[in-house]
Design a protein around this motif. Sequence first.
Motif, PDB file in Angstrom:
ATOM      1  N   ALA B  55       0.832  -1.198   0.000  1.00  0.00           N
ATOM      2  CA  ALA B  55       0.000   0.000   0.000  1.00  0.00           C
ATOM      3  C   ALA B  55       0.870   1.252   0.000  1.00  0.00           C
ATOM      4  O   ALA B  55       0.616   2.204  -0.744  1.00  0.00           O
ATOM      5  N   SER B  59       0.727   3.448  -3.528  1.00  0.00           N
ATOM      6  CA  SER B  59      -0.352   4.436  -3.530  1.00  0.00           C
ATOM      7  C   SER B  59       0.188   5.822  -3.887  1.00  0.00           C
ATOM      8  O   SER B  59       1.363   6.109  -3.689  1.00  0.00           O
ATOM      9  N   GLY B 130      -6.437   3.823   7.808  1.00  0.00           N
ATOM     10  CA  GLY B 130      -5.933   2.973   6.735  1.00  0.00           C
ATOM     11  C   GLY B 130      -5.643   3.729   5.457  1.00  0.00           C
ATOM     12  O   GLY B 130      -5.797   4.951   5.373  1.00  0.00           O
ATOM     13  N   ILE B 131      -5.195   2.999   4.467  1.00  0.00           N
ATOM     14  CA  ILE B 131      -4.854   3.562   3.159  1.00  0.00           C
ATOM     15  C   ILE B 131      -5.862   3.039   2.147  1.00  0.00           C
ATOM     16  O   ILE B 131      -6.028   1.832   2.002  1.00  0.00           O
ATOM     17  N   SER B 132      -6.546   3.957   1.487  1.00  0.00           N
ATOM     18  CA  SER B 132      -7.638   3.503   0.618  1.00  0.00           C
ATOM     19  C   SER B 132      -7.392   3.836  -0.850  1.00  0.00           C
ATOM     20  O   SER B 132      -8.325   3.889  -1.643  1.00  0.00           O
ATOM     21  N   THR B 133      -6.141   4.110  -1.191  1.00  0.00           N
ATOM     22  CA  THR B 133      -5.873   4.482  -2.583  1.00  0.00           C
ATOM     23  C   THR B 133      -4.890   3.524  -3.240  1.00  0.00           C
ATOM     24  O   THR B 133      -4.105   3.915  -4.096  1.00  0.00           O
ATOM     25  N   LYS B 221      -7.969  -2.736  -2.679  1.00  0.00           N
ATOM     26  CA  LYS B 221      -7.592  -1.348  -2.902  1.00  0.00           C
ATOM     27  C   LYS B 221      -7.549  -0.573  -1.592  1.00  0.00           C
ATOM     28  O   LYS B 221      -7.528   0.646  -1.580  1.00  0.00           O
ATOM     29  N   PHE B 222      -7.591  -1.298  -0.485  1.00  0.00           N
ATOM     30  CA  PHE B 222      -7.645  -0.660   0.826  1.00  0.00           C
ATOM     31  C   PHE B 222      -6.937  -1.555   1.830  1.00  0.00           C
ATOM     32  O   PHE B 222      -6.993  -2.769   1.730  1.00  0.00           O
ATOM     33  N   GLY B 224      -6.446  -1.424   6.169  1.00  0.00           N
ATOM     34  CA  GLY B 224      -6.648  -0.700   7.421  1.00  0.00           C
ATOM     35  C   GLY B 224      -6.260  -1.568   8.590  1.00  0.00           C
ATOM     36  O   GLY B 224      -5.892  -2.729   8.418  1.00  0.00           O
TER      37      GLY B 224
END
Lengths: 299, 315
Positions: B55, B59, B130-133, B221-222, B224
């Motif tokens: 991620a 990202s 979290g990272i969602s990109t 795509k995410f 967390g």
Amino acid sequence: MEALADFVNLYFLPGVAVGCIYALGAVGISLIFAILRFAHFAHGDVMTFGAYVAYSLVASLGWSVYLALPIAIIAAAFLGVAVDRLAYKPFRKSPGIIVVIASFGVMLVVRSLIQLIWGVDVLNYETGIRKPIELFGGFRIAQKHIIIILVSVIIAAGLHWFLSRSRMGKAMRAMSDDADLARISGIDTERVVRWTWLIGGGLAAAAGVFAGINSKLHPSVGWDLLLPLFAAAILGGIGKPYGAIVGGLAIGIAQEVATYPWIADMPLVPPAYKNAVAFFVMVCMLIWRPTGLFRGRVL
Amino acid sequence: MDQQFLGLFMYALSLATMFGIYGVLCLGLNLQWGFAGLFNAGIAGFFAVGAYTTAILTSPESPHYLGGFGWPPILAMPVAMLLSGLIAWPVGRICLGLKGDYLAMATIGISEIIRLVLKNEDWLANGTMGISTVPRPFESLGQPWGNVAFLAFVLVVMLIVYVALERAWISPWGRTMRAIRDNELAAAAIGKDVVRFRLEAFVIGAAVMGLGGALSAMYFKFIGASATEPLLTTFLVWVMLIIGGSGNNRGALLGAGLVWFIWSGTELLTNRLPAEWITRSSYMRALLIGVLLIVVLQRFAKGILPERPPRRIDR
């Protein structure tokens, strides 16, 4: 003087209380390891179970949590025996690590039953804040900490009497030294195993209830304690109940004291990373002295 | 009608993709447990390291966390594996000379520490948000062909891991591993470095788990903090391997497919229940998985496809 009082009131005494909780849990883990030779991963969830039984009595009958404690201890003791009968007994002859996997399954079963019965909300035994008790010279201690420490000392004394004086306690120590030798000298080993679970489960319930009193009650209260419990058991020498008491106290005090601003104004270890202290101690012991302070068994 | 068919098709695609990801995780565990007899209780930790590495590396830039390297996913995957392996190395180094229970306790510890770091260090991975990109390969192809292409990608990765492990199983390395697992003393007596072999299995297995994490981050795509929860990784993967048959790579894949099918199938069923039952039903499913694990261990410890020793080589 003021700084010392602050240190004792805010870091040391809470550390002793947390240490008592760890000690109660770690003794069970160490006893089970001594008799059955496996690391019981579901121990944290037995603690949670005991804590929720006490909560039910507090919430439905309006009991004080301290009155509910003995009932919770009895309930968790029988849960321990039942779990052993249903889940672990078929593995007596298997290598220990298979039982560890089974205890993984038990962990999942007990926790999901707790979530089904009691839900997942964060609960409290009692609301409101109680004034801490003034001791002397600026020292204070919270009421809940006094009770946790006192009851733990009483339980530890009882355990000491049981292990050193009673027939069953002696049989237990014999079996821990050499299971086969114990069996051929006429000790009913399955009975010893049952008593191990009664004691381990009961102590776990006490630890769980105290953990709930000390902070809050939620379904992963026991799981969160699993790492410090194992660290305490290893520090004391796994398989040594007295070692586990010392290990539990040491880990509990170390975790709280590590958050004191030793250098500059920042906590030495951020409070969120308390469990990292336990992990650090565990790793150090595994590197330098895996048998623990009290020369526990089996490498 | 067409829409309904597309919906079914997409569901089948997601099932198959998840099978591929769990297949990779299961093969990684099979290397540790099936080959070498090592109990890893911290699959979630190694999975999370792989997922978060991917991620962060792939990202786009964000002011909230470390990232913005914009690496192509195919390059992030080996780094994810490397990092998972690097974290496994010291843990293995410390514990693998000791009794198996110690490794179990230490892996619980390391995955707990990883969880704490990911939850608390906002600058690193945006903490609980979290990272969602995270970009997914072949996204530009649109639905459903992008998903089909990604599925193919996941299955190819799984197949590569499978073939490599099958080769390892019949190789001298795999045979040594089994010898150490079944009789440590005898293996040591004929001059095998027990700790080194175990360390290799443990580190490579952890790297494969990191690869599984990488695939999962791309697929959803995410990523967390919930990804570090042990239920959907540690527990489910253990159940998969035990049911499928530990020590058998095909068994590992079969278990991954079967258990994931049951797991998501029950979700489909329980979603038809009234609302107040839906939350409870997820605990019912966890209960089911726990009971299944215990019963299978007690009654069918060898799993559906039991271990088969590699063919003897007659000189």
